[in-house]
Design a protein around this motif. Structure first.
Motif: not given
Lengths: 114, 115
Positions: B48-65, B70-80
């Motif tokens: 999750y991202s509490a505000s623009e410029g910050t991100t924090d891990k949740g319960e199951v973050p492994n394998g994701y980035n 910006n304030k509008r957009e929040f992307s989730l990446r699966l590297e492999s």
């Protein structure tokens, strides 16, 4: 840490019958409680939430829930269901201090039968 | 006012491929979230991202980035990608991001199958 248990994974009910979906929570501190609904192929939307005050909370679409601190429960009820209430219902909890993320239950699938 | 939008709606990947799930909200919300939904597991918070410029891990973050672009957009990446990441992914947002009682608004989801 808080947790949520939804006691029934599936609840079938006839149209116009009453329904209760059960939710129990576990937390060592005071909590906020929520019910979200997910209609088929859609995202979740808020039904109702308990923050403080009256323990009976009324939400959208005729649903209500009662907070029972002694039983650590927040059961969802509707006196007469419609076919359109067929959906998955999620109970969720968070602490009432700080920015603690929501913890969701595993969901209860309500199937209304004509 | 589209609310929370997610792209793509569906995706099939092969094991080891990478991809980015996109999420945007037009409600000027501060906080954004990524969840995964698996049968019998309910929703589990990935990041999750509490505000623009910050991100924090949740319960199951492994394998994701994640990236809060910006304030509008929040992307989730699966590297492999791995078959265990087959799931339905939901993005959500909330207005202030600092009050636990805030309502979260969800997007329609992305259905991902990893072969």
């Amino acid at each position: 840490a808080q947790s949520v248990t939804q006691l029934d994974s599936q609840v079938p009910v006839f149209e116009e019958a009453p329904v209760e979906l059960r939710c129990n929570y576990s937390s060592s501190v005071s909590v906020y409680l929520f019910w979200y609904v997910q209609y088929p192929n859609q995202g979740l939307q808020l039904l109702l939430k308990y923050l403080s005050g009256s323990t009976l909370v009324k939400g959208i679409n005729g649903f209500e829930a009662e907070f029972n601190k002694s039983q650590t429960s927040f059961h969802l009820r509707k006196p007469s269901v419609h076919i359109s209430d067929t959906a998955e219902y999620f109970c969720a909890v968070t602490h009432n201090s700080g920015n603690t993320p929501l913890v969701f239950g595993k969901g209860t699938r309500l199937s209304v039968i004509a | 006012n589209a609310g929370v939008t997610q792209t793509p709606k569906f995706q099939v990947l092969k094991t080891g491929q990478s991809m980015t799930l996109q999420c945007a909200q037009d409600m000027n919300h501060n906080s954004m979230y990524w969840y995964r939904q698996d049968p019998g597991m309910g929703l589990r918070l990935i990041y999750y991202s509490a505000s623009e410029g910050t991100t924090d891990k949740g319960e199951v973050p492994n394998g994701y980035n994640v990236s809060r672009l910006n304030k509008r957009e929040f992307s989730l990446r699966l590297e492999s990608a791995a078959p265990s990441q087959t799931s339905v992914y939901f993005c959500a947002s909330s207005e202030l991001g600092r009050e636990p009682w805030e309502t979260q608004y969800f997007g329609p989801g992305t259905r991902l199958l990893v072969l």
